[in-house]
Enzyme design. Structure first.
Site, mmCIF file in Angstrom:
data_model
loop_
_atom_site.group_PDB
_atom_site.id
_atom_site.type_symbol
_atom_site.label_atom_id
_atom_site.label_comp_id
_atom_site.label_asym_id
_atom_site.label_seq_id
_atom_site.Cartn_x
_atom_site.Cartn_y
_atom_site.Cartn_z
ATOM 1 N N ASP A 97 -1.235 58.319 3.815
ATOM 2 C CA ASP A 97 -0.716 57.355 4.789
ATOM 3 C C ASP A 97 -1.755 56.961 5.837
ATOM 4 O OD1 ASP A 97 1.968 57.213 3.759
ATOM 5 O OD2 ASP A 97 2.247 59.248 4.522
ATOM 6 N N GLU A 114 -0.932 53.286 4.813
ATOM 7 C CA GLU A 114 0.440 52.930 4.470
ATOM 8 C C GLU A 114 0.739 51.515 4.943
ATOM 9 O OE1 GLU A 114 2.741 53.010 2.664
ATOM 10 O OE2 GLU A 114 4.208 54.540 3.205
#
Length: 252
Positions: free
Chosen positions: A108, A80
């Site tokens: 992420d 992310e």
């Protein structure tokens, strides 16, 4: 809200959030609640990985900042916050190296200790409801899901919370602090309520005369960073429609 974001979050996080929004035609100065939501999610992702390393035996250890352990391997790979091209490059590299199944959506984080991708969620609703929505979207048992709320609740795949209790408590405390700081500035209600946000946006835009510098083109694309935060904030289609209905100069 914009002032709060710039005061509350690390400048690096703010810069990454701005880039993520601008990449998708979204203006941090206009969609300030979304700006705050993306910064919050980014910070949780970074805090998740902070201080966690893997030693020479392959065991997970916690090393506080400042300790001379540069040879240790970071336990988590942060995906992310990267632009999409680089993020997928990292994901592909991990999959090729480890043999892990490639996810359909950008995750992420990647956990080198457990050999799995992680999807982080932040919500103010019931964590189990958001967890089910997230799981239904991802449709993969290979990606581990971990949801945090602003009320201190959390939920994770198979009740496996990955991190130690102290590390998770640090994240929960930070989210609670963000909530309290927003509330003290009268920003919390509009941050979590679409109806209140609509009222506040209308009020703010009416105060701007003339309508100089407001965007003409309305984006209907949803940034990857925001997707992990829905429905903590409105999706971009609703935001765009709302913005379009109010971006009109007042009649003289």
């Amino acid at each position: 809200m914009e002032d709060f974001v710039r005061q509350c979050f690390n400048p690096m996080i703010v810069e990454l959030a701005e880039k993520a929004m601008k990449e998708y035609g979204e203006d941090p100065k206009i969609e300030t609640n979304k700006f705050a939501a993306i910064c919050t999610h980014l910070e949780v992702c970074f805090m998740y990985s902070d201080f966690h390393f893997i030693d020479e035996r392959g065991e997970s250890i916690i090393v506080e900042s400042g300790d001379p352990n540069a040879l240790l391997k970071h336990r988590f790979e942060i995906i992310e916050g990267r632009d999409r091209t680089m993020a997928w490059t990292v994901v592909n590299s991990i999959c090729n190296t480890t043999g892990v199944e490639k996810p359909k959506f950008l995750p992420d984080l990647y956990d080198y200790r457990e050999n799995r991708f992680i999807e982080i969620g932040v919500t103010r609703r019931e964590v189990h409801i958001y967890y089910l929505e997230k799981a239904n979207k991802i449709k993969s048992e290979k990606t581990h899901i971990h949801i945090f709320s602003f009320t201190g609740e959390e939920m994770a795949t198979k009740a496996d919370y990955t991190l130690d209790e102290e590390s998770r408590a640090r994240i929960k405390t930070r989210l609670f602090t963000i909530r309290q700081e927003m509330a003290s500035r009268g920003l919390w209600d509009s941050f979590v309520s679409p109806r209140e946000a609509k009222r506040q946006l209308k009020k703010d835009l009416k105060s701007q005369e003339p309508c100089v510098g407001l965007p003409i083109k309305v984006s209907h694309r949803t940034s990857p960073a925001l997707k992990t935060l829905e429905p903590m904030w409105m999706d971009s289609n609703r935001t765009a429609a709302l913005r379009a209905s109010f971006l009109k100069c007042p009649k003289k």
